[in-house]
Enzyme design. Structure first.
Site, PDB file in Angstrom:
ATOM      1  N   ASP A  13      -2.047   6.353  -4.261  1.00  0.00           N
ATOM      2  CA  ASP A  13      -1.199   5.606  -3.734  1.00  0.00           C
ATOM      3  C   ASP A  13      -0.548   4.309  -4.317  1.00  0.00           C
ATOM      4  O   ASP A  13      -1.008   4.174  -5.526  1.00  0.00           O
ATOM      5  CB  ASP A  13      -1.368   5.163  -2.182  1.00  0.00           C
ATOM      6  N   SER A  40       0.804  -1.142   0.028  1.00  0.00           N
ATOM      7  CA  SER A  40       0.040   0.015  -0.051  1.00  0.00           C
ATOM      8  C   SER A  40       0.860   1.291  -0.126  1.00  0.00           C
ATOM      9  O   SER A  40       1.629   1.417  -0.715  1.00  0.00           O
ATOM     10  CB  SER A  40      -0.889   0.071   1.161  1.00  0.00           C
TER      11      SER A  40
END
Length: 584
Positions: free
Chosen positions: A308, A144
């Protein structure tokens, strides 16, 4: 230390990968602290899968820990599914391709077919593929928004949602019963491909994902690529994928829905696991957006979008006069939810049966929104898997259309039921459409948010993250939580603690707004047990503390609600200082 040294020696004796072997030799020649951090525990497999620093040892992400985790997953799948299959994806992080190939080889050796995206793709595209291809599970190699040294292994169930607590326990038990060197069955990736046990996912699956995202368009013509509705002004965008996976899917959906004035932040456009211009690629923090903000000063767009590395979260900055203001995750959640409500109301649709889902650590402002628009708001534990689980419950009841929107304060949003995880692709589309709508009315998103504050009250939120790395850090975090539960404070920042909620004890899910369909109200739900402690303060403020499930951090969530923005800001400053002292 003697046991850890024996473990290190066993790894040295059994590892044949040159890179891992070199790292082990460096550990042997280094200090005891480094050995302890790499060997004091196995990476825990939770509902978020695995996440850790890439390196050698059982507490690191490497091909051996990935193979062991995949063997545990394979054991679980073979015990619970007939002819199981797994979809696999990866982001731009280091060792992603190697981890994917190792996982596919282990699955093949266990008689489980895998379907692999041929290049990096967003996490939501993996969630979609699980459902689209009818797989029993999914794996996404991603850490992530963590810094460059990290990678991870997210596991998904057949519903496209991150695995449930019980499934995680069962898989962890299978992993625990697996010796990393003696019990892992594997097959060379080339052999898995040749045998057909590993196959690449076709372009048609990704095309269907993009179509499913476009179906969530609020502007009807935009879903067909016709652009803005008549009378609406085009929106101008600067976009950065932060060297991750968002470039392909985000630019495709923006072009498809008529957002064609898009300028890329070139040095952050190409995939790069080093994240050279952004060591911490988290769109929640300003440092990650600095290159994009600098480009905004030249291009003067309406919006800066930043996704992201695995493109499940998106942060933005909105133009307001001559400056660019960052919109927080809580604020964007409120803005998008209000926008979707107004769109439905404009079409004459009732919101009486609609369900929005957020988390216990997201803004209390959304409660006022639910009361005003008349939808039901459910609050889950932190983690989008719990929001996805609520969509699954609505689907099981035959009412998936009740789902309106889901969001969490950490910049994750979802409209539609095409995936069961947060989706920066659909969120980017909706943010641009919302900005276009407000622009046609002579407002920017900062002004739109100010209007909502004036209507619903001034809510200010902040998150404190304190790092406690290594074995000593884990012990420190456990001690902090134990102290809070045993001796909670009587006041925080001069505000009396009026009640405490210990989520270890099982708490009824907070619900506000509509109770459900008329004549058949929704049954109460109990939240899973969690290591979370909430302190409710006088005046509607509160403080929630929880250890992160994916990083060596303990987090404090601050909520201040006041009649004026100045009072709310001042209260938040005092609560920040008090919380840091409490967690020291």
């Amino acid at each position: 230390m003697e046991d850890l040294t024996m473990m290190l020696d066993r790894w040295i004796a059994n590892v044949d990968d040159p890179g891992v072997q070199q790292q082990l030799q460096e550990l042997r020649a280094g200090d005891e602290t480094a050995v302890r951090d790499a060997f004091y525990q196995d990476l825990a497999f939770g509902t978020g899968g695995l996440r850790g620093i890439v390196g050698a040892g059982p507490n690191r992400m490497n091909i051996y820990t990935v193979a062991k985790a995949t063997q545990g997953l394979a054991t679980y799948l073979n015990a619970n599914f007939a002819e199981p299959s797994v979809a696999i994806a990866r982001d731009s992080r280091h060792m992603g391709r190697e981890f994917v190939e190792v996982a596919a080889g282990v699955l093949a050796a266990n008689g489980i077919r895998s379907f692999l995206y041929p290049r990096i793709e967003p996490t939501p595209a993996l969630s979609f593929a699980v459902r689209d291809l009818g797989c029993s599970a999914g794996i996404c190699m991603t850490a992530s928004h963590n810094p460059a040294p990290y990678n991870g292994y997210k596991a998904y169930g057949p519903d496209g949602c991150q695995i449930t607590t019980q499934a995680a326990r069962d898989i962890q038990a299978a992993i625990n019963a697996t010796d990393v060197f003696d019990d892992v069955r594997t097959m060379p990736f080339a052999e898995a491909l040749e045998s057909g046990m590993a196959r690449y996912i076709g372009e048609d699956t990704l095309d269907r994902f993009i179509e499913a995202v476009a179906e969530q368009s609020v502007t009807p013509d935009a879903a067909t690529g016709a652009g803005a509705a008549e009378g609406a002004e085009d929106v101008k965008v600067v976009y950065t994928p932060l060297n991750g996976t968002g470039l392909e899917c985000v630019t495709r959906i923006l072009e498809k829905t008529g957002v064609r004035d898009v300028t890329l932040v070139e040095e952050q456009a190409a995939p790069d696991g080093d994240f050279p211009t952004c060591p911490y690629p988290n769109p929640e923090i300003r440092e990650a957006l600095e290159r994009g903000l600098a480009l905004c000063e030249q291009v003067e767009p309406d919006l800066l979008l930043a996704t992201d590395p695995d493109a499940d979260r998106v942060g933005i900055a909105a133009r307001h006069g001559d400056e660019y203001r960052l919109i927080s995750g809580n604020e964007m959640g409120v803005l998008l939810l209000d926008y979707l409500c107004r769109a439905r109301e404009a079409r004459g649709e009732s919101l009486a049966d609609a369900v929005a889902v957020t988390t216990i650590v997201s803004t209390a402002m959304v409660d006022a929104l639910a009361a005003d628009h008349g939808f039901q708001l459910r609050r889950t534990l932190t983690g989008f898997k719990y929001i996805g689980e609520q969509i699954g419950l609505l689907e099981a009841a035959g009412t998936p259309g009740r789902f309106l929107f889901g969001f969490e304060e950490s910049y994750g949003y979802l409209a539609g039921t095409h995936v069961r995880d947060k989706d920066a692709v659909v969120a980017s589309m909706l943010i641009c459409q919302m900005a276009r709508d407000y622009k046609a009315r002579g407002m920017d998103l900062v002004e739109a948010m100010d209007a909502l504050y004036q209507r619903y009250g001034y809510h200010r939120n902040a998150t404190i993250s304190l790092e406690y790395p290594g074995a000593a850090g884990a012990e420190k975090m456990a001690a902090i939580m134990a102290r809070l539960e045993a001796e909670p404070p009587t006041e925080v920042a001069g505000l009396a603690v009026t009640a405490c909620v210990n989520y270890r004890e099982g708490v009824v899910m907070p619900v506000c707004g509509s109770a459900g369909p008329e004549g058949a109200p929704d049954a109460p739900q109990t939240l899973p047990v969690a290591d979370v402690f909430e302190m409710q303060l006088e005046g509607g403020s509160k403080l929630i503390v929880r250890p992160s499930g994916t990083e060596p951090k303990i987090k404090a969530y601050l909520f201040a609600a006041c009649p004026t923005p100045a009072e709310a800001e001042e209260r938040l400053v005092r609560m920040d200082a008090a919380a840091r002292e409490l967690l020291a």
